[in-house]
Design an enzyme around this catalytic site. Structure first.
Site, short mmCIF file in Angstrom:
data_model
loop_
_atom_site.label_atom_id
_atom_site.label_comp_id
_atom_site.label_asym_id
_atom_site.label_seq_id
_atom_site.Cartn_x
_atom_site.Cartn_y
_atom_site.Cartn_z
CB CYS A 126 -0.92 -0.01 1.22
SG CYS A 126 -1.73 -1.60 1.49
C1 BEZ Z 1 0.05 -5.55 1.81
O1 BEZ Z 1 0.84 -4.64 1.98
O2 BEZ Z 1 -0.22 -5.93 0.67
C2 BEZ Z 1 -0.63 -6.20 2.97
C3 BEZ Z 1 -0.20 -5.97 4.23
C4 BEZ Z 1 -0.84 -6.56 5.30
C5 BEZ Z 1 -1.91 -7.39 5.08
C6 BEZ Z 1 -2.35 -7.61 3.80
C7 BEZ Z 1 -1.71 -7.01 2.73
#
Ligand code: BEZ
Length: 160
Positions: free
Chosen positions: A49
């Site tokens: 993200c």
């Molecule tokens: C991600 O950065 O894609 C992520 C982080 C924690 C849980 C799920 C996805």
């Protein structure tokens, strides 16, 4: 069941941190009469993200707006203070509106919730992006199984 192309965005209340304090944002007001790109992420400050998803929309903000997008909004199941801090950490001014769905009510109404309790994160939002025109979904990309394609800014831009 997850929201689909052609569906209307459900009514819910999100929260935005402002200099005057947290402000309620009704989805009816956010989407009415506008072309809106909304993307959702599993969590503020999480790796994909922060490194790719949010920066991609910041980088493509001008191109998206040149194609008729009025508002670009990012949401996560976090509180408004965390979303504000994440936006500040990413150097965002007004390119992307940072919205909190703290109790996951909107996420659940969209059918885009996922249970990350086993990872200590509780209920979160799947990674997705949608385009809505006057509250009606015209594009929807939901990531499953750790993919990062359908919801990235470049893909949304190509679909406009
Ligand atoms: C991600 O950065 O894609 C992520 C982080 C924690 C849980 C799920 C996805």
């Amino acid at each position: 069941m997850a929201i689909a192309t052609g569906d209307t965005i459900p009514e819910a209340k999100l929260t935005q941190a402002t200099p005057e304090g947290p402000r309620e944002v009704a989805t009816a007001d956010l989407f009415a009469g506008k072309t809106v790109v909304l993307f959702g992420v599993p969590g503020a400050f999480t790796p994909t993200c922060s490194a790719k998803h949010l920066p991609g929309f910041v980088q493509q903000a001008a191109a998206l707006k040149a194609k008729g997008v009025d508002t670009i909004a990012c949401m996560a199941v976090n509180d408004a203070f965390v979303m504000k801090a994440w936006g500040q950490d990413q150097g965002i001014t007004d390119e992307v509106v940072m919205l909190a769905d703290g109790s996951a009510a909107f996420t659940k109404a969209l059918g885009l919730d996922m249970d990350l309790t086993a990872r200590g994160m509780g209920v979160r939002c799947k990674r997705f992006a949608l385009v809505a025109k006057d509250g009606k979904v015209s594009y929807l990309g939901i990531e499953e199984g750790g993919t990062f394609e359908a919801s990235k800014a470049e893909t949304v831009l190509e679909g406009l």
